[in-house]
Design a protein around this motif. Structure first.
Motif, short mmCIF file in Angstrom:
data_model
loop_
_atom_site.label_atom_id
_atom_site.label_comp_id
_atom_site.label_asym_id
_atom_site.label_seq_id
_atom_site.Cartn_x
_atom_site.Cartn_y
_atom_site.Cartn_z
N PHE A 179 0.85 -1.21 0.00
CA PHE A 179 0.00 0.00 0.00
C PHE A 179 0.87 1.25 0.00
CE2 PHE A 179 -2.40 3.37 2.27
CZ PHE A 179 -3.40 3.54 1.32
N THR A 180 0.52 2.19 -0.87
CA THR A 180 1.22 3.47 -0.97
C THR A 180 0.22 4.60 -0.88
OG1 THR A 180 2.94 2.52 -2.39
CG2 THR A 180 2.75 4.91 -2.36
N LEU A 181 0.46 5.53 0.02
CA LEU A 181 -0.36 6.73 0.13
C LEU A 181 0.40 7.88 -0.52
CD1 LEU A 181 -2.66 8.51 1.22
CD2 LEU A 181 -1.39 8.67 3.38
N ILE A 182 -0.22 8.52 -1.51
CA ILE A 182 0.36 9.71 -2.12
C ILE A 182 -0.37 10.92 -1.57
CG2 ILE A 182 1.00 10.88 -4.26
CD1 ILE A 182 -0.16 7.44 -4.72
N LEU A 183 0.32 11.69 -0.77
CA LEU A 183 -0.22 12.92 -0.19
C LEU A 183 0.67 14.06 -0.66
CD1 LEU A 183 -2.33 14.17 1.77
CD2 LEU A 183 -0.64 13.85 3.61
N PRO A 184 0.40 14.61 -1.84
CA PRO A 184 1.32 15.61 -2.41
C PRO A 184 1.61 16.77 -1.48
CG PRO A 184 -0.26 14.90 -4.06
CD PRO A 184 -0.71 14.31 -2.76
N PHE A 185 0.58 17.26 -0.78
CA PHE A 185 0.77 18.39 0.14
C PHE A 185 0.49 17.95 1.56
CE2 PHE A 185 -1.37 22.26 2.08
CZ PHE A 185 -0.17 22.81 2.51
N PHE A 186 1.50 18.11 2.42
CA PHE A 186 1.36 17.80 3.85
C PHE A 186 0.87 19.08 4.53
CE2 PHE A 186 3.21 17.14 8.16
CZ PHE A 186 2.62 15.92 8.44
N PRO A 187 -0.42 19.18 4.84
CA PRO A 187 -1.04 20.49 5.11
C PRO A 187 -0.63 21.16 6.40
CG PRO A 187 -2.62 18.74 5.50
CD PRO A 187 -1.41 18.09 4.92
N THR A 188 -0.22 20.40 7.41
CA THR A 188 0.13 21.03 8.69
C THR A 188 1.63 21.27 8.81
OG1 THR A 188 0.27 18.85 9.75
CG2 THR A 188 -1.85 19.99 9.84
N GLY A 189 2.32 21.26 7.69
CA GLY A 189 3.78 21.38 7.71
C GLY A 189 4.28 22.68 8.31
N THR A 190 3.52 23.76 8.19
CA THR A 190 3.96 25.04 8.74
C THR A 190 3.74 25.13 10.24
OG1 THR A 190 1.82 26.00 8.16
CG2 THR A 190 3.61 26.26 6.57
N SER A 191 3.09 24.15 10.83
CA SER A 191 2.87 24.13 12.28
C SER A 191 3.78 23.09 12.92
CB SER A 191 1.40 23.83 12.60
OG SER A 191 0.56 24.80 12.03
N GLU A 192 5.07 23.27 12.70
CA GLU A 192 6.04 22.28 13.18
C GLU A 192 6.81 22.75 14.41
OE1 GLU A 192 8.84 24.94 10.95
OE2 GLU A 192 6.71 24.47 10.97
N ARG A 193 6.62 24.02 14.80
CA ARG A 193 7.41 24.55 15.92
C ARG A 193 6.53 24.77 17.15
NH1 ARG A 193 8.83 27.81 11.66
NH2 ARG A 193 7.56 29.50 12.53
N MET A 194 7.17 24.65 18.31
CA MET A 194 6.54 25.00 19.58
C MET A 194 7.41 26.07 20.24
SD MET A 194 5.22 21.29 21.03
CE MET A 194 6.83 20.52 20.83
N GLU A 195 7.03 27.33 20.08
CA GLU A 195 7.84 28.43 20.58
C GLU A 195 7.45 28.82 22.00
OE1 GLU A 195 7.33 31.49 17.69
OE2 GLU A 195 8.58 30.49 16.19
N ASP A 196 6.23 28.57 22.41
CA ASP A 196 5.78 28.90 23.75
C ASP A 196 5.10 27.69 24.38
OD1 ASP A 196 6.56 31.68 23.65
OD2 ASP A 196 4.84 32.01 22.32
N GLU A 197 5.15 27.61 25.67
CA GLU A 197 4.47 26.53 26.38
C GLU A 197 2.98 26.58 26.07
OE1 GLU A 197 4.31 23.15 28.65
OE2 GLU A 197 6.09 24.31 28.11
N GLY A 198 2.46 25.46 25.62
CA GLY A 198 1.05 25.38 25.22
C GLY A 198 0.85 25.33 23.72
N ASP A 199 1.88 25.68 22.93
CA ASP A 199 1.78 25.54 21.48
C ASP A 199 1.64 24.06 21.11
OD1 ASP A 199 1.94 28.21 21.01
OD2 ASP A 199 4.09 28.22 20.52
N VAL A 200 0.81 23.78 20.13
CA VAL A 200 0.60 22.41 19.66
C VAL A 200 1.15 22.30 18.23
CG1 VAL A 200 -1.08 20.62 19.12
CG2 VAL A 200 -1.43 22.11 21.10
N ALA A 201 2.11 21.42 18.04
CA ALA A 201 2.69 21.20 16.71
C ALA A 201 1.81 20.18 15.97
CB ALA A 201 4.12 20.69 16.83
#
Length: 384
Positions: A179-201
């Motif tokens: 099985f292969t999943l093709i997901l051309p755009f990974f939509p939450t990619g810009t939410s990869e950082r946690m800069e403050d306590e409580g941020d959700v990546a």
């Protein structure tokens, strides 16, 4: 009772073989004769296997089976190597793939199938119950057993992710080979950082969800993503999925080869709090056609600032490329064509791929946008 004469009869007579004609008795050495010298390439013996026994064939210059009263002598054949059949997935082998897709990706899926005869399009019935939850049906599910299966997904909004995950989790359990999943755009990619306590990546959250796709009979599922936003996101995925990171940049390079006036100037985006400062990092844009390259665009503010700076520094033309044209709230309307009047008036070209089909439908007939299709790279990725 057997007599002495019958007991001393030759082995050939005992097995009903013809009695050899009288002749000179073989010397003791001939009964243990050494095999003849190896024949030349033209007269080399070949051996082949047949059901029920073995046979040897040779040319006239090769020794054959010899029988006489003293025994049977076999010339040692030179065995040719056995041909080993190719296994699925071997180098040079073609993999037949059944491609399913979500509704948004129908057109791209058709283009992928058109690029490779080894890929077959399959369908899913996307329905909903009265309460709005998905009512899904995989057509001819019994016919995909033992086959290589892929699903072309588009997570364009949270409202469509659940129904597609339901299919993604169901397909590997239908006794498929891989099985292969093709997901051309990974939509939450810009939410990869946690800069403050409580941020959700949320990039990590989605990666964990995709890491739990059930394994198929062939092992862990494969995941194909194009131009993920941050390289460190590849480490968000678990060991139960095999992520494959591809890029749309080769499509841009091929397109630029058709533009003899294209030279590149790299723009650097620097964040200072909420303020973006755009500087020319290297190169002289004066009199040149400058192409701004990024992985994605949302509001487009940074690209417009790059365009202005390059125009102020004498660029003859300015174009842009992004793999993922997201453009929330129809922000693509900010970008206008230059109409041959220079970068102060707009862009010469704005290239995007078809990773975000809703955007493609909105801008495909609008200048300065031009669509570079991922159909070819996806078809190639499915043969890995």
């Amino acid at each position: 009772m057997a007599t002495a004469a019958s007991a001393s009869a030759s082995p050939a007579a005992a097995f009903g073989a013809k009695t050899p004609r009288p002749g000179p008795s073989p010397s003791p050495a001939s009964a243990f004769a050494r095999p003849p010298p190896r024949a030349s390439a033209a007269g080399r013996l070949h051996a082949s296997l047949h059901l029920g026994g073995a046979s040897a064939t040779g040319s006239s210059s090769s020794s054959s089976i010899v029988g006489n009263a003293s025994g049977i002598h076999l010339a040692a054949p030179v065995l040719a190597p056995l041909a080993v059949p190719k296994m699925t997935g071997a180098v040079g082998a073609h993999k037949n793939v059944l491609l399913f897709h979500c509704e948004e990706m129908r057109e791209l899926a058709q283009q992928v199938v058109a690029r490779n005869d080894d890929i077959e399009l399959r369908s899913i019935s996307w329905r909903t119950f009265a309460d709005g939850f998905p009512n899904l049906f995989i057509s001819n599910a019994h016919t995909i057993r033992g086959r290589h299966v892929a699903f072309l997904a588009s997570f364009s909004s949270p409202s469509v992710i659940f129904e597609q995950l339901s299919i993604i989790y169901a397909l590997p359990k239908l006794f498929i080979s891989s099985f292969t999943l093709i997901l051309p755009f990974f939509p939450t990619g810009t939410s990869e950082r946690m800069e403050d306590e409580g941020d959700v990546a949320t990039a990590f959250t989605l990666a964990r969800i995709l890491s739990n796709i059930p394994i198929s009979r062939g092992g862990p599922s494969s995941l194909v993503i194009f131009d993920i936003h941050a390289l460190q996101e590849r480490f968000y995925f678990g060991d139960s999925v095999l992520p494959c990171f591809e890029s749309g940049i080769p499509l841009l390079k091929s397109r630029l080869q058709e533009l003899p006036d294209s030279d590149n100037v790299v723009c650097n985006k620097v964040r200072e709090g909420e303020q973006r400062i755009v500087r020319i990092k290297e190169g002289d844009p004066r009199g040149r056609h400058v192409v701004i390259v990024d992985d994605l665009v949302q509001s487009g503010g940074t690209l417009i600032e790059c365009q202005k700076v390059l125009a102020e520094h004498g660029a003859a033309k300015v174009s842009a490329y992004v793999t993922h044209g997201i453009f929330p709230n129809e922000s693509w309307e900010k970008f206008q064509p230059d109409n041959g009047e220079g970068p102060g008036h707009g862009l010469s070209h704005f290239w995007i791929t078809d990773s975000c089909p809703l955007t493609v439908n909105a801008v495909k007939d609008r200048q300065p946008f031009e669509i570079l299709s991922l159909a070819g790279p996806i078809a190639s990725a499915l043969q890995i």
